[in-house]
Write an enzyme that holds these catalytic residues in place. Sequence first.
Site, PDB file in Angstrom:
ATOM      1  N   ASP A  10      25.754 -17.785-105.511  1.00 19.08           N
ATOM      2  CA  ASP A  10      25.383 -18.181-104.149  1.00 19.08           C
ATOM      3  C   ASP A  10      24.134 -17.384-103.789  1.00 19.08           C
ATOM      4  O   ASP A  10      23.711 -16.490-104.533  1.00 19.08           O
ATOM      5  CB  ASP A  10      26.537 -17.851-103.174  1.00 19.08           C
ATOM      6  CG  ASP A  10      26.166 -18.191-101.733  1.00 19.08           C
ATOM      7  OD1 ASP A  10      25.565 -19.261-101.518  1.00 19.08           O
ATOM      8  OD2 ASP A  10      26.442 -17.382-100.824  1.00 19.08           O
ATOM      9  N   SER A  11      23.587 -17.688-102.613  1.00 20.64           N
ATOM     10  CA  SER A  11      22.429 -16.921-102.155  1.00 20.64           C
ATOM     11  C   SER A  11      22.826 -15.517-101.696  1.00 20.64           C
ATOM     12  O   SER A  11      21.946 -14.727-101.365  1.00 20.64           O
ATOM     13  CB  SER A  11      21.760 -17.647-100.984  1.00 20.64           C
ATOM     14  OG  SER A  11      22.612 -17.614 -99.856  1.00 20.64           O
ATOM     15  N   CYS A  73      27.354 -22.735-103.316  1.00 24.89           N
ATOM     16  CA  CYS A  73      26.231 -22.812-102.389  1.00 24.89           C
ATOM     17  C   CYS A  73      26.055 -24.272-101.990  1.00 24.89           C
ATOM     18  O   CYS A  73      25.709 -25.113-102.834  1.00 24.89           O
ATOM     19  CB  CYS A  73      24.980 -22.285-103.093  1.00 24.89           C
ATOM     20  SG  CYS A  73      23.495 -22.461-102.092  1.00 24.89           S
ATOM     21  N   GLU A 152      24.776 -12.408 -93.644  1.00 17.84           N
ATOM     22  CA  GLU A 152      24.131 -11.521 -94.620  1.00 17.84           C
ATOM     23  C   GLU A 152      23.856 -10.138 -94.032  1.00 17.84           C
ATOM     24  O   GLU A 152      23.830  -9.147 -94.746  1.00 17.84           O
ATOM     25  CB  GLU A 152      22.810 -12.141 -95.119  1.00 17.84           C
ATOM     26  CG  GLU A 152      22.996 -13.245 -96.141  1.00 17.84           C
ATOM     27  CD  GLU A 152      23.603 -12.759 -97.463  1.00 17.84           C
ATOM     28  OE1 GLU A 152      23.110 -11.772 -98.035  1.00 17.84           O
ATOM     29  OE2 GLU A 152      24.588 -13.378 -97.909  1.00 17.84           O
ATOM     30  N   CYS A 186      28.543 -24.867 -95.559  1.00 16.24           N
ATOM     31  CA  CYS A 186      27.806 -23.716 -96.093  1.00 16.24           C
ATOM     32  C   CYS A 186      28.849 -22.654 -96.386  1.00 16.24           C
ATOM     33  O   CYS A 186      29.703 -22.361 -95.546  1.00 16.24           O
ATOM     34  CB  CYS A 186      26.792 -23.210 -95.076  1.00 16.24           C
ATOM     35  SG  CYS A 186      26.098 -21.608 -95.538  1.00 16.24           S
ATOM     36  N   HIS A 188      28.760 -19.561 -96.504  1.00 17.08           N
ATOM     37  CA  HIS A 188      28.775 -18.368 -95.661  1.00 17.08           C
ATOM     38  C   HIS A 188      29.695 -18.550 -94.441  1.00 17.08           C
ATOM     39  O   HIS A 188      30.184 -17.564 -93.888  1.00 17.08           O
ATOM     40  CB  HIS A 188      27.366 -18.046 -95.150  1.00 17.08           C
ATOM     41  CG  HIS A 188      26.503 -17.323 -96.135  1.00 17.08           C
ATOM     42  ND1 HIS A 188      25.999 -17.926 -97.258  1.00 17.08           N
ATOM     43  CD2 HIS A 188      26.059 -16.036 -96.167  1.00 17.08           C
ATOM     44  CE1 HIS A 188      25.274 -17.048 -97.930  1.00 17.08           C
ATOM     45  NE2 HIS A 188      25.293 -15.891 -97.293  1.00 17.08           N
TER      46      HIS A 188
END
Length: 283
Positions: A10-11, A73, A152, A186, A188
Site C-alpha cells: 500500500d502507499s 491499495c 498517515e 481506500c 486507509h
Amino acid sequence: MDPRPIGIFDSGLGGLTAARALEALLPGEDLIYFGDSANAPYGTRSLEELDRLATANAAFLGGFGVKTVLVACGTVSSTVIGQVAERFPFPLMGVVEAPCRAAASAARGGRIAVAATEASIRGGAYVRTLRSIDPALELFPKACQSLVSVVEAGHFRPGDPVAEAAVAAELGPVRDFAPDVLLLGCTHFPLLREIIAAYLGGGVTLIDVCRETALSMKNALTAADALSERERGERQWFTSGDPELFSRYAEFFLGRPVRARQHVNEVLSLTRMKPEKHIASVQ
Ligand code: DGL
C-alpha cells in the site's frame, strides 16, 4: 500446499487493514508487508507515477518469492493493476471486485456511497463494477483524499480531534446522501472506522475492502490447494518512511509488537504536494 509468503503493499498504513484481515483468516501464512509512506499519498498521483510505484512495490515483494500479492491499495486497484500484473509471474489481487459484490449484496438494490481517493474516484472502477453487478443501485462516489494524509500523520485513534474534523469535512455529503452502505474504497479509511461510524450514525453498513478481499484470497488459495500448512506464519514489515513511526502506528492498530525495517524503492521520490497541506485544510 504452498509455503511461499503472501505479499501486501500500500502507499503506507492503509494496507495494515489487509494484514489484519489476512492474519485473522489465514494465520499460518507468512506475510511480507510494504508500506510506501515516503511516496504517500498515491491518490493524487498520475497514472504513470502509479504504474512505476506499483511495479517497484510488486518487484520488491517478488524478491521474497511470494505466491501472490494483495494490492491493499484502492488507488492502484482502480487504475493500473492490470498492466502492472502482466509484468509478474505471480497474481496480484486488487481490492475492487470482492468488496463491490459484498457492498451490492448488503445494499440489496438500495443506496451505496463510495469513499475513496481522488485517483480512484476519477478512475471510476468502483462505480463501474457496482453498476455491472446491479444497474439499479443508487450510487454516490465521493473523493475523500485528505483522510489519507490524516491517517498517515497518525491521526486515527478514536477521539482524535483532527481525525474527527477531517471525517466531518469529507463525509458531510455522504451523510446527506443517507446511504444504506458505505464502501470504504481506500484502505486507509477502516483505520478511521469508529470515527466514521459515529459520524454517520446507525443504519449505515460499512464495507472494508481489505476484509472482503482477504476472504476472496482465502477462497482462491484454498481452491488451488495453495495454503501453507503451518500453524503460525511469520511477518515481515517494511516501510519507505520512518520504521519507528510505522512500528508505533502498526502496534497500535494491530494490538501487538511490530518491528518494521526500512526499504526505499529506487524509483523516486517524485516531487509532490506536501501532506501537511491536506491536514491544514481540515484543522
Ligand atoms: N490506501 C490507498 C488506497 O486504498 C492509497 C491512499 C493514498 O495514498 O492516497 O487508495
